[in-house]
Design an enzyme around this catalytic site. Structure first.
Site, PDB file in Angstrom:
ATOM      1  N   GLU A 292       1.572  -8.546  -7.418  1.00 35.83           N
ATOM      2  CA  GLU A 292       2.617  -9.532  -7.231  1.00 35.83           C
ATOM      3  C   GLU A 292       2.084 -10.818  -7.864  1.00 35.83           C
ATOM      4  O   GLU A 292       0.961 -11.222  -7.566  1.00 35.83           O
ATOM      5  CB  GLU A 292       2.844  -9.735  -5.727  1.00 35.83           C
TER       6      GLU A 292
ATOM      7  N   LYS B  28      -5.280 -13.411  -0.863  1.00 38.98           N
ATOM      8  CA  LYS B  28      -4.824 -14.417  -1.822  1.00 38.98           C
ATOM      9  C   LYS B  28      -4.446 -15.711  -1.114  1.00 38.98           C
ATOM     10  O   LYS B  28      -4.682 -16.799  -1.627  1.00 38.98           O
ATOM     11  CB  LYS B  28      -3.603 -13.891  -2.581  1.00 38.98           C
TER      12      LYS B  28
ATOM     13  N   ARG C 178      -9.080  -0.091   1.065  1.00 32.69           N
ATOM     14  CA  ARG C 178      -9.273  -1.259   0.215  1.00 32.69           C
ATOM     15  C   ARG C 178     -10.727  -1.663   0.198  1.00 32.69           C
ATOM     16  O   ARG C 178     -11.492  -1.358   1.098  1.00 32.69           O
ATOM     17  CB  ARG C 178      -8.358  -2.412   0.597  1.00 32.69           C
TER      18      ARG C 178
END
Ligand code: ATP
Ligand code: MG
Length: 592
Positions: free
Chosen positions: A60, A305, A295
């Site tokens: 994104e 982020k 992850r």
């Protein structure tokens, strides 16, 4: 030239096993691809896909990529490369609010820098999910017509309540049994801006009693008046991520859609949605499948982020590319190489079980990559002047004695670097003590050390300033001890120190970094991650470097003897100021 990067056998993992199984079974062998993304009819008109698999990296564009993304990039592009496939670069830009062109550009640059390309056979596989908005709306209408979606106009609170929880089944919305015709009209009203933001959502019509809460009629579309960076004000409804992502994959002919574990519970909806749209004839078959892996978490590093943005916005670091940041642009400025990040990603493997990887693994990968590549050089940090008081008698006034050292000790073919020794040299302040401590073998009055690649010297004393700081060290040159000359080793010493000539050394600024966070898991358990910041994680030191470094270009990397691996950062040849960032020390100083 430099040795090739270390090739390691590709360790097998469950994703490779799945791909091998699919290739063997020919699962995707009959798949058509028209060369561009599109619906079932579009793809059917194209030839059989020459790519054996298709993967994608779908960020994104709402921030800079970090080390976790590097892992995902290496994984997706790496699998495509290894199995004769193609990896698409796709911006998952379905959320109009936080996305910016700045991030789009930085992301593309980072992926390229990491060594990957989304061009294959002259086709540029760079895609934007927002270009699929028309199809997504058409698919929504098809679901509505098939009785598989409805417009819910309950309040957000009522919707939340009727969803139930892990112990309680959900209950049907009063709007659930509207006819397809009513729903189509209402969805049109949503699209036409006749309803206020949040006044209605389009929901899938699946099962309000499903044990998987994600299947209890999940939202597909919401109303949101927001300007989108690609589609502007054309839309006032936007698809939910869970609805958009499977469709993006299917339109692009993705075979293996790899994501992180938090999407595991979404997989049943992924499957449901694509099965329905395939059955309705909108999407091509065979369709993509989703696979999840754990992850990457790296100790002492945060990879959210949102939190990284906070570090930037609050001025805790000097920007997204601050060399202490775990962003790809930060790692790059710190001196990590694309190859070292690839090696790190490969070595950390792929698994279903989450865990934390020690930060030192990253440094080990960097050293393994750079050890055979990086030119060696000498530098002196926190320098102090050393005067060889008998130089004029022994060597002759004004003499400069030429010295040399290999560019790389294991690669004589790379030649030698040259520099000179004269009456005055720079040594590191901590290579001298007015009074030695136990086990200290470097310079102190009465002790002899070797100047690396030069002569043996014997310390005679020092000069202090009014504050008791050493401002100069004095020593005698011991004749006939120059490295590489006959009999040079006759004089035995316990210490060897690095040095730079005052006459030929270049002034430099060297930046030394500590990990940004003290804690291994800085944001674990909802802790305030800013409370655990290392107090002085950046130190700027003055330095002198040997002449071979004076011509360094930005991003040239060196091993500075005894000090570690460094990268040239800002180069200002005009005023003679070079800036080097220390990437890491030569050995792991953070061993736990
Ligand atoms: P963040 O939570 O930091 O915002 P994200 O997952 O929301 O990250 P996206 O831009 O959606 O960021 O991620 C793009 C891809 O990178 C996704 O496929 C995601 O699974 C993957 N990814 C993100 N973080 C990690 C990580 N720590 N380890 C492995 N893959 C990751
Ligand atoms: Mg995300």
């Amino acid at each position: 030239m430099s040795a090739p990067p270390k090739e390691e056998p590709k360790s097998s993992n469950f994703l490779r096993a799945i791909i091998e199984r699919d290739l063997e079974a020919g699962t995707y062998a009959q798949r058509h691809f028209a060369g561009t993304p599109g619906d079932a009819a579009h793809q059917a008109a194209g030839p059989l896909d020459a790519a054996r698999i298709r993967t994608r990296f779908p960020p994104e564009p709402n921030g800079y990529l970090h080390i976790g993304h590097a892992k995902s990039i290496c994984l997706n592009f790496g699998l495509a490369r290894d199995f004769g496939g193609i990896c698409h670069m796709r911006f998952d830009d379905t959320n109009p609010e936080k996305e910016e062109q700045e991030y789009v550009d930085a992301i593309l640059e980072s992926v390229r820098w990491l060594g990957f390309s989304w061009e294959a056979g002259g086709v540029n596989h760079l895609y934007y999910a927002s270009n699929y908005f028309d199809f997504m709306a058409r698919a929504a209408e098809a679901l509505i017509e098939a009785g598989l979606a409805y417009v819910d106009e309950q309040s957000a609170d009522a919707m939340r309540e009727s969803r139930g929880d892990f112990n309680t089944a959900g209950t049907d919305s009063p709007f659930r049994n509207r006819t397809p015709a009513e729903n189509l009209a209402r969805f049109q009203d949503m699209k036409d801006g006749k309803l206020a933001d949040g006044a209605a959502v389009l929901r899938a019509r699946i099962d309000m009693t499903s044990p998987n809460i994600n299947l209890r009629d999940p939202a597909l579309y919401r109303i949101k008046r927001a300007t989108h960076h690609n589609t502007g004000d054309r839309w006032c409804i936007y698809p939910m991520y869970t609805y958009a992502h499977p469709i993006e994959d299917a339109l692009e002919g993705i075979t293996h859609s790899i994501c992180t574990l938090e999407f595991e519970d979404q997989r049943p909806f992924y499957d449901w949605l694509l099965d329905m749209l395939c059955t309705l004839g909108l999407l091509a078959q065979p369709r993509p499948h989703q696979y999840e892996f754990a992850r990457l978490n790296v100790t002492h590093v945060i990879t959210s982020k949102r939190r990284l943005k906070q570090l930037v916005d609050e001025g805790i670091v000097d920007g997204w590319d601050d060399p202490r940041m775990p962003t790809i642009v930060g790692l790059r400025r710190r001196g990590y190489t694309p190859e070292s990040l690839q090696l790190f990603a490969e070595r950390t493997g792929v698994s279903k079980a989450g865990g934390w990887i020690g930060y030192s693994s990253l440094d080990i990968a960097l050293r393994d990559d750079l050890d055979p590549k990086a030119a060696r050089a000498m530098a002196v940090l926190d320098p102090v002047r050393l005067v060889l008081t008998n130089w004029d008698e022994v060597m002759g006034a004004g003499t400069i004695d030429a010295c040399s050292a290999p560019v790389h000790p294991a690669q004589p073919e790379r030649g030698r670097r040259t520099f000179g020794i004269a009456r005055e040299i720079w040594i590191a302040r901590d290579d001298f003590l007015p009074a030695p401590t136990k086990g200290y073998f470097r310079l102190f009055p009465g002790n002899r050390v070797r100047l690396k690649y030069g002569h043996v010297i014997e310390c005679t004393g020092c000069t202090l300033d009014a504050n008791g700081e050493v401002v100069e060290v004095q020593a005698l040159l011991v004749p006939d001890t120059k490295s590489g000359t006959p009999g040079a080793d006759a004089v035995k010493v316990k210490g060897v120190i690095t040095w730079v000539g005052v006459h030929d050394g270049a002034a430099a600024e060297v930046r030394l970094y500590e990990r940004l966070f003290i804690d291994e898991q800085p944001d674990a358990g909802g802790r305030d991650f800013l409370a655990g910041l290392t107090p002085h994680s950046k130190r700027v030191a003055n330095a002198y470097v040997e002449p071979s470094l004076a011509a360094a270009q930005k991003e040239d990397r060196f091993q500075l003897e005894r000090l570690g691996y460094f990268v040239a950062d800002r180069i200002d040849h005009g005023n003679g100021r070079l800036v080097f960032n220390r990437t890491t020390t030569l050995k792991d100083s953070f061993a736990r």
